[in-house]
Enzyme design. Structure first.
Site, PDB file in Angstrom:
ATOM      1  N   ASN A 113       0.830  -1.205   0.000  1.00  0.00           N
ATOM      2  CA  ASN A 113       0.000   0.000   0.000  1.00  0.00           C
ATOM      3  C   ASN A 113       0.867   1.259   0.000  1.00  0.00           C
ATOM      4  O   ASN A 113       0.650   2.185   0.772  1.00  0.00           O
ATOM      5  CB  ASN A 113      -0.947  -0.016   1.208  1.00  0.00           C
ATOM      6  CG  ASN A 113      -2.074   0.997   1.071  1.00  0.00           C
ATOM      7  OD1 ASN A 113      -2.292   1.561   0.010  1.00  0.00           O
ATOM      8  ND2 ASN A 113      -2.792   1.227   2.154  1.00  0.00           N
ATOM      9  N   GLU A 153       1.437  -2.870  -5.237  1.00  0.00           N
ATOM     10  CA  GLU A 153       0.966  -1.501  -4.958  1.00  0.00           C
ATOM     11  C   GLU A 153       2.125  -0.665  -4.404  1.00  0.00           C
ATOM     12  O   GLU A 153       2.012   0.002  -3.375  1.00  0.00           O
ATOM     13  CB  GLU A 153      -0.241  -1.492  -4.021  1.00  0.00           C
ATOM     14  CG  GLU A 153      -1.059  -0.227  -4.168  1.00  0.00           C
ATOM     15  CD  GLU A 153      -2.391  -0.250  -3.442  1.00  0.00           C
ATOM     16  OE1 GLU A 153      -3.086   0.794  -3.468  1.00  0.00           O
ATOM     17  OE2 GLU A 153      -2.757  -1.286  -2.856  1.00  0.00           O
ATOM     18  N   ASP A 171      -1.404  -9.732  -5.022  1.00  0.00           N
ATOM     19  CA  ASP A 171      -2.733  -9.336  -4.584  1.00  0.00           C
ATOM     20  C   ASP A 171      -3.674  -9.566  -5.763  1.00  0.00           C
ATOM     21  O   ASP A 171      -3.676  -8.798  -6.719  1.00  0.00           O
ATOM     22  CB  ASP A 171      -2.719  -7.866  -4.161  1.00  0.00           C
ATOM     23  CG  ASP A 171      -4.095  -7.326  -3.820  1.00  0.00           C
ATOM     24  OD1 ASP A 171      -5.074  -8.112  -3.820  1.00  0.00           O
ATOM     25  OD2 ASP A 171      -4.206  -6.108  -3.569  1.00  0.00           O
ATOM     26  N   ASN A 188      -6.868  -9.390  -5.700  1.00  0.00           N
ATOM     27  CA  ASN A 188      -8.104  -8.602  -5.604  1.00  0.00           C
ATOM     28  C   ASN A 188      -9.340  -9.466  -5.848  1.00  0.00           C
ATOM     29  O   ASN A 188     -10.348  -9.005  -6.401  1.00  0.00           O
ATOM     30  CB  ASN A 188      -8.076  -7.406  -6.564  1.00  0.00           C
ATOM     31  CG  ASN A 188      -7.601  -6.132  -5.875  1.00  0.00           C
ATOM     32  OD1 ASN A 188      -8.074  -5.794  -4.793  1.00  0.00           O
ATOM     33  ND2 ASN A 188      -6.658  -5.435  -6.494  1.00  0.00           N
ATOM     34  N   HIS A 212      -2.881  -4.828   4.028  1.00  0.00           N
ATOM     35  CA  HIS A 212      -2.666  -6.238   3.745  1.00  0.00           C
ATOM     36  C   HIS A 212      -1.580  -6.761   4.675  1.00  0.00           C
ATOM     37  O   HIS A 212      -0.793  -5.979   5.232  1.00  0.00           O
ATOM     38  CB  HIS A 212      -2.188  -6.446   2.302  1.00  0.00           C
ATOM     39  CG  HIS A 212      -3.202  -6.150   1.250  1.00  0.00           C
ATOM     40  ND1 HIS A 212      -3.795  -7.122   0.483  1.00  0.00           N
ATOM     41  CD2 HIS A 212      -3.708  -4.967   0.815  1.00  0.00           C
ATOM     42  CE1 HIS A 212      -4.628  -6.565  -0.376  1.00  0.00           C
ATOM     43  NE2 HIS A 212      -4.597  -5.262  -0.202  1.00  0.00           N
TER      44      HIS A 212
END
Length: 257
Positions: free
Chosen positions: A11, A38, A151, A153, A248
């Site tokens: 993130n 990310e 990730d 998603n 996360h």
């Protein structure tokens, strides 16, 4: 040879690098390969402490849009080759894929698209996922070993979300997304975490907005998949839910070649 891999949506690598929790983990990890998603940074914006880490080489793929998406991989093992993207221009502008070939396997570090509010990016996500599937199936059919992490998603099954009924119709739990993971498994790829743990309440993402982590009201969005031919080489797969620093947490995979 035993190889330990980690995957973590941080993130924002610049934001996470300012947190003690991140450094407590990073300086003590025994991972051979660390995959970040990310990253949200150009390579020249990577914090100095992470720009050159002793014992690791690194590769990044950044988005054309500044401060958005991006992936990075740190590795103690020398890669054979590194490829950025899937080789499809319209799918590669967001810096979502690093394909790294090692002597024993090909690693995909991926930050899968989010289908967005009202599923406005669902078509893009499905196109991305299908292009990836076609590629990894081809490699598998050629006799290559493939590790797909990141990730995704996507929360695959009701067991992978805190409140399944409440999640229906939400991005990340849409039928089209979950069906794609069904297709990945039908094509001969294995969710490594579920080889070891079939229990509930194993999540990798918790919303900051609702302080969901305190209640463990999360989703399992982060995975390591491998081709079924190396399933017996998987020695461990874990969720490091005690590691903080992002919305996360890291997930791990240990392979023994």
């Amino acid at each position: 040879m035993s190889i330990k891999l980690v995957s973590w949506n941080v993130n924002g690598i610049r934001a996470v690098s300012k947190k003690d929790e991140f450094w407590d983990w990073f300086t003590n990890t025994d991972a051979d390969i660390i995959n970040f998603q990310e990253v949200r940074s150009t390579q020249d914006q990577i914090p100095k402490k992470l720009a050159n880490v002793d014992g690791f080489n690194h590769a990044f793929n950044e988005a054309e849009k500044k401060g958005y998406s991006g992936v990075g991989t740190y590795s103690k093992i020398e890669p054979v080759s590194i490829t950025k993207g899937l080789g499809i221009e319209e799918l590669d502008k967001e810096g979502r894929v690093l394909k790294i070939e090692y002597p024993d396997f090909i690693l995909y570090n991926i930050y899968f698209p989010n289908s967005g509010m009202g599923a406005k990016r669902l078509d893009y996500k499905v196109d991305f996922c299908n292009a990836l599937l076609e590629q990894v199936v081809e490699l598998k059919n050629e006799g290559k070993n493939v590790v797909i992490t990141g990730d995704y998603n996507i929360a695959h099954h009701p067991i992978d979300v805190y409140n399944p009924k409440n999640c229906e119709g939400k991005s990340g739990y849409l039928p089209e997304e979950r069906e794609w993971l069904d297709e990945l498994e039908k094509a001969g790829f294995v969710d490594t975490f579920r080889l070891f743990d079939e229990s509930e309440n194993n999540f990798t993402w918790w919303s900051y907005r609702t302080r969901a982590r305190e209640r463990n009201a999360g989703w399992r969005l982060d995975y390591f998949y491998v081709n079924e031919e190396i399933k017996d080489k998987v020695k461990a797969a874990e969720i490091l839910s005690e590691v903080y620093g992002s919305d996360h947490c890291p997930v791990t995979l240990e392979l023994d070649f």
